[in-house]
Design a protein around this motif. Sequence first.
Motif, PDB file in Angstrom:
ATOM      1  N   SER A 172      41.677  74.140  80.166  1.00 47.53           N
ATOM      2  CA  SER A 172      41.528  75.589  80.325  1.00 47.53           C
ATOM      3  C   SER A 172      40.454  75.866  81.364  1.00 47.53           C
ATOM      4  O   SER A 172      39.834  74.959  81.893  1.00 47.53           O
ATOM      5  N   ASN A 173      40.222  77.157  81.651  1.00 48.02           N
ATOM      6  CA  ASN A 173      39.201  77.507  82.622  1.00 48.02           C
ATOM      7  C   ASN A 173      37.826  77.001  82.212  1.00 48.02           C
ATOM      8  O   ASN A 173      37.052  76.529  83.034  1.00 48.02           O
ATOM      9  N   MET A 174      37.510  77.110  80.928  1.00 49.69           N
ATOM     10  CA  MET A 174      36.211  76.645  80.472  1.00 49.69           C
ATOM     11  C   MET A 174      36.067  75.148  80.681  1.00 49.69           C
ATOM     12  O   MET A 174      35.030  74.643  81.055  1.00 49.69           O
ATOM     13  N   ASP A 175      37.180  74.397  80.465  1.00 52.58           N
ATOM     14  CA  ASP A 175      37.139  72.952  80.659  1.00 52.58           C
ATOM     15  C   ASP A 175      36.939  72.602  82.134  1.00 52.58           C
ATOM     16  O   ASP A 175      36.241  71.649  82.459  1.00 52.58           O
ATOM     17  N   THR A 176      37.567  73.337  83.038  1.00 48.58           N
ATOM     18  CA  THR A 176      37.387  73.056  84.460  1.00 48.58           C
ATOM     19  C   THR A 176      35.968  73.388  84.900  1.00 48.58           C
ATOM     20  O   THR A 176      35.434  72.726  85.783  1.00 48.58           O
ATOM     21  N   ASP A 177      35.353  74.398  84.301  1.00 51.75           N
ATOM     22  CA  ASP A 177      33.948  74.680  84.590  1.00 51.75           C
ATOM     23  C   ASP A 177      33.084  73.471  84.258  1.00 51.75           C
ATOM     24  O   ASP A 177      32.224  73.062  85.045  1.00 51.75           O
ATOM     25  N   LYS A 178      33.321  72.897  83.086  1.00 50.68           N
ATOM     26  CA  LYS A 178      32.540  71.728  82.677  1.00 50.68           C
ATOM     27  C   LYS A 178      32.876  70.517  83.542  1.00 50.68           C
ATOM     28  O   LYS A 178      32.004  69.693  83.837  1.00 50.68           O
ATOM     29  N   LEU A 179      34.136  70.427  83.954  1.00 50.91           N
ATOM     30  CA  LEU A 179      34.547  69.316  84.794  1.00 50.91           C
ATOM     31  C   LEU A 179      33.838  69.353  86.141  1.00 50.91           C
ATOM     32  O   LEU A 179      33.333  68.326  86.631  1.00 50.91           O
ATOM     33  N   VAL A 180      33.779  70.534  86.748  1.00 49.45           N
ATOM     34  CA  VAL A 180      33.084  70.686  88.029  1.00 49.45           C
ATOM     35  C   VAL A 180      31.586  70.442  87.853  1.00 49.45           C
ATOM     36  O   VAL A 180      30.949  69.762  88.671  1.00 49.45           O
ATOM     37  N   GLU A 181      31.036  70.966  86.783  1.00 45.18           N
ATOM     38  CA  GLU A 181      29.610  70.763  86.501  1.00 45.18           C
ATOM     39  C   GLU A 181      29.302  69.280  86.339  1.00 45.18           C
ATOM     40  O   GLU A 181      28.288  68.780  86.863  1.00 45.18           O
ATOM     41  N   GLN A 182      30.159  68.562  85.638  1.00 45.77           N
ATOM     42  CA  GLN A 182      29.952  67.133  85.426  1.00 45.77           C
ATOM     43  C   GLN A 182      30.081  66.353  86.726  1.00 45.77           C
ATOM     44  O   GLN A 182      29.330  65.405  86.983  1.00 45.77           O
ATOM     45  N   TYR A 183      31.038  66.771  87.569  1.00 43.10           N
ATOM     46  CA  TYR A 183      31.214  66.088  88.859  1.00 43.10           C
ATOM     47  C   TYR A 183      29.956  66.241  89.711  1.00 43.10           C
ATOM     48  O   TYR A 183      29.494  65.276  90.337  1.00 43.10           O
ATOM     49  N   ILE A 184      29.404  67.441  89.745  1.00 45.79           N
ATOM     50  CA  ILE A 184      28.197  67.677  90.541  1.00 45.79           C
ATOM     51  C   ILE A 184      27.023  66.875  89.977  1.00 45.79           C
ATOM     52  O   ILE A 184      26.230  66.290  90.724  1.00 45.79           O
TER      53      ILE A 184
ATOM     54  N   LEU B 219      36.652  70.445  95.712  1.00 49.16           N
ATOM     55  CA  LEU B 219      37.316  70.486  94.416  1.00 49.16           C
ATOM     56  C   LEU B 219      38.233  71.709  94.403  1.00 49.16           C
ATOM     57  O   LEU B 219      37.781  72.836  94.190  1.00 49.16           O
ATOM     58  N   ASN B 220      39.508  71.491  94.666  1.00 48.83           N
ATOM     59  CA  ASN B 220      40.476  72.592  94.679  1.00 48.83           C
ATOM     60  C   ASN B 220      40.982  72.858  93.268  1.00 48.83           C
ATOM     61  O   ASN B 220      42.179  72.723  92.969  1.00 48.83           O
ATOM     62  N   VAL B 221      40.076  73.200  92.387  1.00 54.64           N
ATOM     63  CA  VAL B 221      40.430  73.526  91.004  1.00 54.64           C
ATOM     64  C   VAL B 221      39.878  74.920  90.688  1.00 54.64           C
ATOM     65  O   VAL B 221      38.790  75.287  91.130  1.00 54.64           O
ATOM     66  N   LYS B 222      40.649  75.676  89.926  1.00 56.94           N
ATOM     67  CA  LYS B 222      40.237  77.028  89.574  1.00 56.94           C
ATOM     68  C   LYS B 222      39.246  76.996  88.423  1.00 56.94           C
ATOM     69  O   LYS B 222      39.465  76.345  87.404  1.00 56.94           O
ATOM     70  N   THR B 223      38.139  77.696  88.593  1.00 57.64           N
ATOM     71  CA  THR B 223      37.142  77.854  87.537  1.00 57.64           C
ATOM     72  C   THR B 223      36.966  79.334  87.251  1.00 57.64           C
ATOM     73  O   THR B 223      37.622  80.184  87.861  1.00 57.64           O
ATOM     74  N   SER B 224      36.071  79.638  86.335  1.00 57.27           N
ATOM     75  CA  SER B 224      35.814  81.048  86.021  1.00 57.27           C
ATOM     76  C   SER B 224      35.057  81.748  87.136  1.00 57.27           C
ATOM     77  O   SER B 224      34.935  82.970  87.140  1.00 57.27           O
ATOM     78  N   HIS B 225      34.542  80.986  88.101  1.00 60.80           N
ATOM     79  CA  HIS B 225      33.758  81.566  89.193  1.00 60.80           C
ATOM     80  C   HIS B 225      34.515  81.623  90.513  1.00 60.80           C
ATOM     81  O   HIS B 225      34.248  82.489  91.344  1.00 60.80           O
ATOM     82  N   ALA B 226      35.431  80.671  90.744  1.00 61.28           N
ATOM     83  CA  ALA B 226      36.061  80.580  92.058  1.00 61.28           C
ATOM     84  C   ALA B 226      37.397  79.860  91.958  1.00 61.28           C
ATOM     85  O   ALA B 226      37.703  79.205  90.958  1.00 61.28           O
TER      86      ALA B 226
END
Length: 303
Positions: free
Chosen positions: A112-124, A144-151
């Motif tokens: 979900s969007n929340m999971d992709t937020d954490k995924l991007v955060e973890q990658y960084i 990272l061409n993945v949709k998050t809650s921010h972009a």
Amino acid sequence: MECGGKKMVLKPIRISKKLNDDDDEEEAILLSPGSRMFHEPNYNIHIVAIMGWKIPLDINSLKAQILSKLLKHPRFSSLQVMDESGEMRWVPTTVNIDDHVIVPQLDISNNSNMDTDKLVEQYISNLSTTTIDISKPLWDIHILNVKTSHAEATSIFRFHHSLGDGIALMSLLLSCFRKTSDPTSLPTLPVSSKNKSNSKNIRSLIWQYIVKLWLLIRLLFNTVVDVLLFIATALFLKDSQSPFTVAKGFNKNHSTGQRFIYRTVSLDDIKFIKNATNATINDVILGITQAALSRYINRKYGN
């Protein structure tokens, strides 16, 4: 660099002082003392910058823009190598853009969007625990061409601090963009103009000089106090203990549990506080960061 689960420190490449044996060849440019300092073992610092985008990024278009704009700057197309005398120098090289623009394959099919937020955060966060291979110019961009809650997409810029300071890198970044109203013009920063009255009476001039003199006295006094406190701390005073106090023998390569947490704030709110307090945007952001950190420390370690 990691090899077999162990971190390995790469030593600078060694070259002769001249680029070739021709005596007429121009010497490679020495690194400035500031750039050289960022290669010290206990002061090896990278800059990580995060940028969100409203649309997914076209990788080929991005690479073309980097080749036409960013690589015109010599520091982004040069190696940092060590000569026979131990001095580090800038040596121009051919840049393979595919080594610097990295597009990781992330499995987000069931997130979900929340999971992709954490995924991007973890990658960084994971990116901040690694370094850049010194056999190439010390910068890279991760897309990272993945949709998050921010972009819709996120790009992470990673530079070794020896390439430049924050102001230089921001100026370089702005030079890579153009105005939407005029694609041929570089972006400009607004400059506030203050109307200065030419008709000033003697009383107002005297009052201005008195205020300036008082500010100068305060500056000198605060400078003397800061210098004395610095000397006293170096000689006998001790910094107060906190969760951020670095223990003696601390291993700088130990990065377990390191995370990047970021929040989105309104620029209008920052400008409102800036105008209300007659400060700068830097002052407001620093105050927000310091207040948030202080509240976190008091809440978590107050006892």
